[in-house]
Each structure stands twice: as C-alpha cells, then as structure tokens.
Design an enzyme around this catalytic site. Structure first.
Site, mmCIF file in Angstrom:
data_model
loop_
_atom_site.group_PDB
_atom_site.id
_atom_site.type_symbol
_atom_site.label_atom_id
_atom_site.label_comp_id
_atom_site.label_asym_id
_atom_site.label_seq_id
_atom_site.Cartn_x
_atom_site.Cartn_y
_atom_site.Cartn_z
ATOM 1 N N ILE A 1 56.402 -15.826 -13.650
ATOM 2 C CA ILE A 1 56.286 -14.785 -14.680
ATOM 3 C C ILE A 1 57.651 -14.211 -15.070
ATOM 4 C CG2 ILE A 1 55.941 -12.765 -13.178
ATOM 5 C CD1 ILE A 1 53.606 -12.001 -15.143
ATOM 6 N N VAL B 1 55.565 -11.153 -6.220
ATOM 7 C CA VAL B 1 55.972 -11.110 -7.625
ATOM 8 C C VAL B 1 56.832 -9.870 -7.897
ATOM 9 C CG1 VAL B 1 53.887 -9.961 -8.525
ATOM 10 C CG2 VAL B 1 55.150 -11.558 -9.970
ATOM 11 N N ASP B 2 56.572 -8.794 -7.185
ATOM 12 C CA ASP B 2 57.339 -7.550 -7.323
ATOM 13 C C ASP B 2 58.819 -7.802 -7.009
ATOM 14 O OD1 ASP B 2 57.900 -4.852 -7.617
ATOM 15 O OD2 ASP B 2 56.778 -4.195 -5.854
ATOM 16 N N GLY C 1 47.804 -11.802 -3.603
ATOM 17 C CA GLY C 1 48.816 -12.232 -2.642
ATOM 18 C C GLY C 1 48.711 -11.387 -1.387
ATOM 19 N N ALA C 2 49.719 -10.563 -1.171
ATOM 20 C CA ALA C 2 49.767 -9.712 0.022
ATOM 21 C C ALA C 2 48.558 -8.781 0.122
ATOM 22 C CB ALA C 2 51.053 -8.888 -0.001
ATOM 23 N N TYR C 3 47.970 -8.415 -1.011
ATOM 24 C CA TYR C 3 46.852 -7.478 -0.998
ATOM 25 C C TYR C 3 45.498 -8.138 -0.684
ATOM 26 C CZ TYR C 3 49.569 -3.362 -2.465
ATOM 27 O OH TYR C 3 50.448 -2.302 -2.508
HETATM 28 P P1 ADP Z 1 49.722 -8.276 -4.503
HETATM 29 O O1 ADP Z 1 50.442 -7.360 -3.530
HETATM 30 O O2 ADP Z 1 49.183 -7.513 -5.698
HETATM 31 O O3 ADP Z 1 48.712 -9.142 -3.832
HETATM 32 P P2 ADP Z 1 51.672 -10.470 -4.620
HETATM 33 O O4 ADP Z 1 52.981 -10.455 -5.346
HETATM 34 O O5 ADP Z 1 51.698 -10.553 -3.143
HETATM 35 O O6 ADP Z 1 50.895 -9.161 -5.152
HETATM 36 O O7 ADP Z 1 50.782 -11.666 -5.158
HETATM 37 C C1 ADP Z 1 50.147 -11.661 -6.409
HETATM 38 C C2 ADP Z 1 50.209 -13.049 -7.001
HETATM 39 O O8 ADP Z 1 51.494 -13.236 -7.613
HETATM 40 C C3 ADP Z 1 50.038 -14.186 -6.009
HETATM 41 O O9 ADP Z 1 49.176 -15.170 -6.586
HETATM 42 C C4 ADP Z 1 51.456 -14.743 -5.889
HETATM 43 O O10 ADP Z 1 51.449 -16.129 -5.585
HETATM 44 C C5 ADP Z 1 51.949 -14.526 -7.294
HETATM 45 N N1 ADP Z 1 53.400 -14.615 -7.531
HETATM 46 C C6 ADP Z 1 54.425 -14.507 -6.654
HETATM 47 N N2 ADP Z 1 55.597 -14.673 -7.310
HETATM 48 C C7 ADP Z 1 55.303 -14.895 -8.619
HETATM 49 C C8 ADP Z 1 56.061 -15.164 -9.801
HETATM 50 N N3 ADP Z 1 57.395 -15.221 -9.777
HETATM 51 N N4 ADP Z 1 55.389 -15.335 -10.972
HETATM 52 C C9 ADP Z 1 54.035 -15.262 -11.022
HETATM 53 N N5 ADP Z 1 53.277 -15.019 -9.954
HETATM 54 C C10 ADP Z 1 53.893 -14.837 -8.768
#
Ligand code: ADP
Length: 186
Positions: free
Chosen positions: A17, A39-40, A129-131
C-alpha cells in the site's frame, strides 16, 4: 479484480500500500498513533517523519484515537498526498463488537476522504495482522461496508484494497464474488 459500484471502481489487488498513488492510503494504526509494526510501520518508514509529527499534534489535541475512528494527516514522502489513520478492533472471539468496530473503521475512513474532496483511496486489510481478525470474516465486513457506502455516495472515483499476501488477496476476491449480485462484475 475490478467491479463498478454505482459510479465508483472497486479494485482488489495484491501489493504494497505504501506504493499506491491514490489520493489517500489508509493506515491500520493503533490508538496511540505513534506507529507500530505491520502496515503502520511500513507507512511511517516510507512516508518519513512528517506523518508522525502530525500524529503527535492530533493526539496532543484530542487524545488517543478510539477504535473505529479515523483521522487524516499528510502523506509525507509517499505518492499518496494523505494518510487516513484508523484503528481496527483487536479480535477477541467475535462477540465483543468486533464487526461493528471494523465496519466503523472503514466507514469513518471513507467519510473523511469524501469530506476532504478526495477521489481515490486505498485500504489495507485492517485488523487481520497483529490484531488477529480472521481474514474471511474481516473481508466480508470490509467489502460489505465499502459497497454500502458507495451505493449511497458516488463522489469517490476509486476504492482499492491493497492486499499484501496472496492468501488474503484470494480470500477478498472470493468474498467479493460472493457478495455481488451476478451481472455486476465488469
Ligand atoms: P492490524 O494491527 O490492524 O492487524 P497489521 O499491519 O498487523 O494491522 O496487518 C494488517 C494487514 O496489513 C495484514 O494483512 C498485513 O499483511 C498487511 N500489510 C503489512 N504490510 C503491508 C503493506 N506494506 N501494504 C499492504 N498491506 C500490508
């Protein structure tokens, strides 16, 4: 996969993203808005310190961002001019209001984009993801919420789901095929 909902293109792609060129990208943030993993972390790394600067100002002014809410900052060095930070729910088994909170995260993000006059916005798979939100259940909520929004509001030109891994992308595609009445795919 691409479909048209009223006047808006809804696209599902596998990718990163942080490389999207939509007017805004949505960040699956946490309530502190101080960055994190997943992603954060990727968004803050790619966008540079200007994003965190604005996040700090927001938290100073209005406190931590509640789950299901959204705020907007600059995109810093990203191609996207804006980042919409929203907080999805932590999965606690499904009976703690997770679906409503996840729907709210999408809804509030879309509403912010519309209020700012943006035309295009990209989402990651919030909370999966982590959540720990199960991807199939999250995909249903995410897609249903976006489709409902676009059926009422037609000012957005494109909404993109940018799914990081193949499995998540496949699940979102299956879910979209299931949700759409036949004949709506294009
Ligand atoms: P949350 O804490 O809301 O679960 P995460 O970042 O741990 O957020 O994960 C949410 C989703 O984002 C997961 O499917 C993860 O694989 C995905 N993700 C991680 N990095 C990226 C990226 N650079 N672009 C798009 N999606 C990503």
């Amino acid at each position: 996969m691409q479909v048209i909902i009223k006047k808006t293109r809804l696209s599902l792609i596998q990718g990163d993203i942080t490389r999207q060129e939509t007017d805004a990208i949505v960040n699956a943030a946490n309530s502190s808005l101080m960055g994190g993993g997943g992603v954060d972390g990727a968004i803050h790394r790619a966008g540079g310190p200007a994003i965190l600067e604005e996040c700090k100002k927001i938290v100073k002014k209005r406190g931590r961002l509640p789950t299901g809410k959204a705020v907007m900052t600059t995109g810093g060095n990203l191609s996207a001019a804006h980042v919409i930070h929203t907080v999805g729910p932590i999965w606690r088994g499904g009976t703690s209001g997770e679906a409503d909170l996840l729907a709210s995260a999408y809804q509030e993000s879309l509403a912010l984009a519309v209020a700012a006059g943006l035309a295009t916005v990209s989402f990651p798979s919030i909370s999966t993801g982590a959540y720990g939100y199960p991807v199939d259940a999250a995909a249903e909520v995410a897609l249903r919420t976006v489709i409902r929004f676009l059926e009422k509001d037609t000012t957005l030109e494109e909404v993109v789901f940018v799914l990081f891994d193949h499995r998540t992308c496949e699940i979102y595609i299956e879910e979209l095929e299931r949700l759409l009445p036949s004949g709506e795919q294009g």
